[in-house]
Design a protein around this motif. Structure first.
Motif, PDB file in Angstrom:
ATOM      1  N   GLY A 140       0.843  -1.183   0.000  1.00  0.00           N
ATOM      2  CA  GLY A 140       0.000   0.000   0.000  1.00  0.00           C
ATOM      3  C   GLY A 140       0.875   1.227   0.000  1.00  0.00           C
ATOM      4  O   GLY A 140       2.071   1.165  -0.322  1.00  0.00           O
ATOM      5  N   GLY A 141       0.301   2.330   0.379  1.00  0.00           N
ATOM      6  CA  GLY A 141       1.089   3.547   0.465  1.00  0.00           C
ATOM      7  C   GLY A 141       2.159   3.448   1.532  1.00  0.00           C
ATOM      8  O   GLY A 141       2.017   2.723   2.510  1.00  0.00           O
TER       9      GLY A 141
ATOM     10  N   GLY B  33       3.850   2.007  -2.325  1.00  0.00           N
ATOM     11  CA  GLY B  33       3.512   3.170  -3.129  1.00  0.00           C
ATOM     12  C   GLY B  33       4.140   4.413  -2.543  1.00  0.00           C
ATOM     13  O   GLY B  33       4.872   4.355  -1.544  1.00  0.00           O
TER      14      GLY B  33
ATOM     15  N   THR C  64      -0.205   6.628  -0.779  1.00  0.00           N
ATOM     16  CA  THR C  64      -0.702   6.464  -2.144  1.00  0.00           C
ATOM     17  C   THR C  64      -0.547   5.011  -2.568  1.00  0.00           C
ATOM     18  O   THR C  64       0.520   4.416  -2.375  1.00  0.00           O
ATOM     19  CB  THR C  64       0.063   7.360  -3.131  1.00  0.00           C
ATOM     20  N   SER C  65      -1.568   4.449  -3.156  1.00  0.00           N
ATOM     21  CA  SER C  65      -1.506   3.060  -3.586  1.00  0.00           C
ATOM     22  C   SER C  65      -0.381   2.837  -4.582  1.00  0.00           C
ATOM     23  O   SER C  65      -0.103   3.702  -5.429  1.00  0.00           O
ATOM     24  CB  SER C  65      -2.837   2.669  -4.234  1.00  0.00           C
TER      25      SER C  65
ATOM     26  N   VAL D 110      -5.015  -7.077   0.998  1.00  0.00           N
ATOM     27  CA  VAL D 110      -5.261  -5.690   0.591  1.00  0.00           C
ATOM     28  C   VAL D 110      -6.096  -4.985   1.656  1.00  0.00           C
ATOM     29  O   VAL D 110      -7.167  -5.478   2.039  1.00  0.00           O
ATOM     30  CB  VAL D 110      -6.002  -5.657  -0.762  1.00  0.00           C
TER      31      VAL D 110
ATOM     32  N   TYR E 170      -9.056   0.111   0.729  1.00  0.00           N
ATOM     33  CA  TYR E 170      -9.062   1.466   0.189  1.00  0.00           C
ATOM     34  C   TYR E 170      -9.207   1.352  -1.330  1.00  0.00           C
ATOM     35  O   TYR E 170      -8.688   0.411  -1.946  1.00  0.00           O
ATOM     36  CB  TYR E 170      -7.784   2.217   0.547  1.00  0.00           C
TER      37      TYR E 170
ATOM     38  N   GLY F 191      -7.953   2.844  -4.010  1.00  0.00           N
ATOM     39  CA  GLY F 191      -6.762   2.738  -4.834  1.00  0.00           C
ATOM     40  C   GLY F 191      -6.090   1.381  -4.705  1.00  0.00           C
ATOM     41  O   GLY F 191      -5.656   0.793  -5.702  1.00  0.00           O
ATOM     42  N   ASP F 192      -5.988   0.875  -3.471  1.00  0.00           N
ATOM     43  CA  ASP F 192      -5.367  -0.433  -3.269  1.00  0.00           C
ATOM     44  C   ASP F 192      -6.188  -1.537  -3.931  1.00  0.00           C
ATOM     45  O   ASP F 192      -5.637  -2.428  -4.593  1.00  0.00           O
ATOM     46  CB  ASP F 192      -5.223  -0.717  -1.770  1.00  0.00           C
ATOM     47  N   ARG F 193      -7.493  -1.490  -3.759  1.00  0.00           N
ATOM     48  CA  ARG F 193      -8.332  -2.540  -4.354  1.00  0.00           C
ATOM     49  C   ARG F 193      -8.226  -2.521  -5.878  1.00  0.00           C
ATOM     50  O   ARG F 193      -8.137  -3.573  -6.517  1.00  0.00           O
ATOM     51  CB  ARG F 193      -9.786  -2.363  -3.918  1.00  0.00           C
TER      52      ARG F 193
ATOM     53  N   ASN G 200      -5.728  -1.310  -7.874  1.00  0.00           N
ATOM     54  CA  ASN G 200      -4.426  -1.672  -8.412  1.00  0.00           C
ATOM     55  C   ASN G 200      -4.028  -3.111  -8.092  1.00  0.00           C
ATOM     56  O   ASN G 200      -3.481  -3.813  -8.942  1.00  0.00           O
ATOM     57  CB  ASN G 200      -3.364  -0.694  -7.900  1.00  0.00           C
TER      58      ASN G 200
ATOM     59  N   HIS H 229      -4.149   7.443   6.986  1.00  0.00           N
ATOM     60  CA  HIS H 229      -3.542   8.263   5.950  1.00  0.00           C
ATOM     61  C   HIS H 229      -3.565   9.742   6.301  1.00  0.00           C
ATOM     62  O   HIS H 229      -3.616  10.598   5.417  1.00  0.00           O
ATOM     63  CB  HIS H 229      -4.257   8.037   4.610  1.00  0.00           C
TER      64      HIS H 229
END
Length: 568
Positions: A54-55, A77, A81-82, A105, A108, A110-112, A114, A220
């Motif tokens: 993840g970020g 990331g 940020t993912s 995962v 979030y 972005g994570d899901r 990507n 975050h």
């Protein structure tokens, strides 16, 4: 905001390079911010790979959990940020064999997206991939449905369970199923005392008044679900535990694991206090806490605050948590006892307690003077704290308040004589005041008490000689001498002036006034002295300009004694 970084654009890569440089069991992909195990077997012999990420900004997650029995790889990331789908796909390719991979995962968007896209691309290449989404944020239970909750620090426990299952040789479907069931039995909730600051940013992400906290925050730097008044650690912890226990449906006798997680700027001292309160709240609910972790496991940069995670246990889940694992950041869970262990020190030889036969006139005067000292010390707490903060650790004001409390709670039966009263106070200060002040004052008072008890009816000269002996004891104990910029630079001239004043024929009150004047001059002189002992010595020339805090404390109680004697 000050950060120990080079270029904000390169913090993630440089951070990963540092982690790998000091962890021989880890390796870094050349073209992606991905950390993998350095000891992977040949592709055909690899067990199921367990990947997460993840970020960045959550360190030690996620690279800190790459190792035997945990994650096979971690994808990083940019801060909060993912990672890209390309980075995730590279991690899958670098770590997977025919057995495939499980992606853990946090929930979030972005994570899901990507991780999900990378999994689909990997499947087209013939790599079996399963995704486990962790959504453990119970603070959102009244806001969104369970499947849409955020993933928080409890994810670390899912890393461990999935990694142990893969190490045992389970299939990719079995590892994913075990991890999903554990995730469904997991809840996390956090509280923040302030915001975090991203590398390169000039200010924190949000402002929080000194008397408020954020409840139910994410990881975050975002604000929480609600803002509430600041309360004690015990009260805040009870709020978190009550919410978690209710959401997980924990009943009397349920077996659970507890993770006390710091968010980046929370001290071990605070986490221990929260852990104490959490265990007490869980035991009060008759829940069986079988494993505990406490520390920084998944942070939010430098955010002050913590989160608590509870995981329902059964035999299989507990065995997976206890299975051997090695990584830079993982620590085995602690098996806690049902109650705190307390032991007693060996008792002192029994002594006969003096009867409370009423105070002699001399000890009445001493007690009144000591009460004046206690009041003066309380009033001087802000000033002494400020002085000590300039050249020390800032605890002197609090130490003197504890000394005042010891004076005020001294039992009446200690006052048969002035000597016994001071000796009893020395013992009380020894227990009440930590650091260097306690031993110094304790030995000085005990030596003073012994000297006064040698005289049947101690007079002014006996008191002056006892004071001189007390000052000498401080120098003997600490190894200091006048001119070293310590409390002796106030004590020594005061003791000399008291004796010389009496020898010159001054009345005891006038001799004491001379002693106080000499004490004040000694304190002033410390502002120009180069420190040679104590914490101020570490500052060197930077300490010059402020008086020594210990010497200033001496002047506070000397002036209080002078006023008390003048009024008597």
């Amino acid at each position: 905001m000050k950060k120990l970084i080079n270029d904000p654009r390169h913090v993630v890569r440089e951070m990963l390079e540092g982690i790998v440089d000091i962890s021989p069991a880890l390796a870094l992909l050349e073209d992606e911010n991905v950390v993998v195990r350095a000891d992977l077997p040949e592709q055909a012999a690899r067990p199921v790979a367990v990947l997460s990420g993840g970020g960045s900004g959550h360190e030690p997650a996620h690279a800190g959990y790459v190792g035997d029995g945990l994650l096979t790889g971690a994808i990083a990331g940019d801060v909060f940020t993912s990672p890209s789908s390309d980075a995730v796909l590279s991690a899958i390719r670098a770590t997977s064999g025919p057995a495939g991979a499980v992606l853990i995962v946090k929930n979030y968007t972005g994570d899901r997206l990507n991780f999900g896209l990378a999994a689909e691309l990997a499947r087209t290449e013939g790599i079996p991939v399963e995704i486990v989404v962790v959504a453990d944020d119970v603070a959102l239970r009244d806001v969104v449905e369970p499947a849409r909750r955020r993933g928080l620090a409890g994810t670390v426990l899912i890393h461990k369970i999935a990694g142990a299952a893969a190490r045992k040789g389970h299939s990719v479907q079995e590892v994913a199923s075990i991890a999903r069931e554990a995730s469904a039995a997991l809840g996390t909730m956090g509280v923040a005392l302030g915001a975090c600051t991203l590398p390169g940013a000039s200010k924190p992400g949000f402002t929080l008044p000194e008397n408020e906290v954020e409840l139910g925050l994410g990881i975050h730097g975002e604000q929480g679900v609600s803002r509430s008044p600041l309360s004690s650690a015990d009260e805040l912890t009870e709020t978190l535990i009550a919410t978690l226990a209710d959401d997980l449906g924990l009943k009397d006798g349920a077996r659970i694991a507890l993770l006390v997680n710091g968010l980046g700027a929370t001290t071990p001292l605070e986490l221990a206090i929260v852990g104490r309160a959490a265990l007490a709240a869980l035991r009060q609910r008759r829940l069986q806490v079988e494993r505990v972790w406490s520390g920084n496991y998944l942070t939010a940069l430098d955010m002050p605050g913590c989160s608590l995670s509870l995981l329902r246990l059964d035999d299989e889940r507990l065995a997976l948590l206890d299975a051997p694992a090695t990584s830079p950041a993982w620590q085995p869970g602690i098996a806690v006892q049902p109650a705190r262990k307390l032991v007693s020190a060996a008792p002192l030889a029994a002594t006969e307690e003096p009867a409370d036969i009423g105070a002699a006139p001399a000890s009445d005067l001493v007690r009144a003077a000591l009460q004046a000292v206690a009041t003066a010390m309380r009033n001087a707490e802000p000033e002494l704290t400020d002085l000590d903060s300039r050249t020390g650790d800032g605890d002197l004001g609090a130490s003197m308040v504890r000394g005042a409390e010891a004076i005020e709670t001294l039992p009446r039966n200690a006052s048969q004589s002035a000597g016994s009263l001071l000796a009893a106070l020395g013992n009380a200060l020894r227990r009440a005041i930590a650091g260097s002040s306690g031993p110094f004052y304790a030995v000085a008072l005990m030596r003073t008490g012994r000297r006064l008890d040698e005289a049947r009816n101690p007079g002014a000269r006996d008191w002056a000689e006892a004071f001189e002996m007390a000052v000498a004891s401080v120098g003997e104990l600490g190894g200091a001498k006048p001119g070293d910029r310590t409390m002796l630079d106030a004590l020594h001239p005061a003791a000399d002036a008291l004796l010389h004043g009496l020898d010159a024929g001054l009345s005891p009150r006038k001799a004491l006034s001379k002693a106080v004047q000499a004490c004040a001059e000694g304190v002033d002189a410390t502002t120009r002295m180069h420190p040679r002992l104590g914490r101020a010595a570490y500052l060197g020339e930077r300490a010059i300009g402020s008086p020594d805090a210990g010497a200033a404390a001496v002047l506070v109680w000397m002036r209080a004694l002078e006023k008390a004697v003048t009024r008597s």
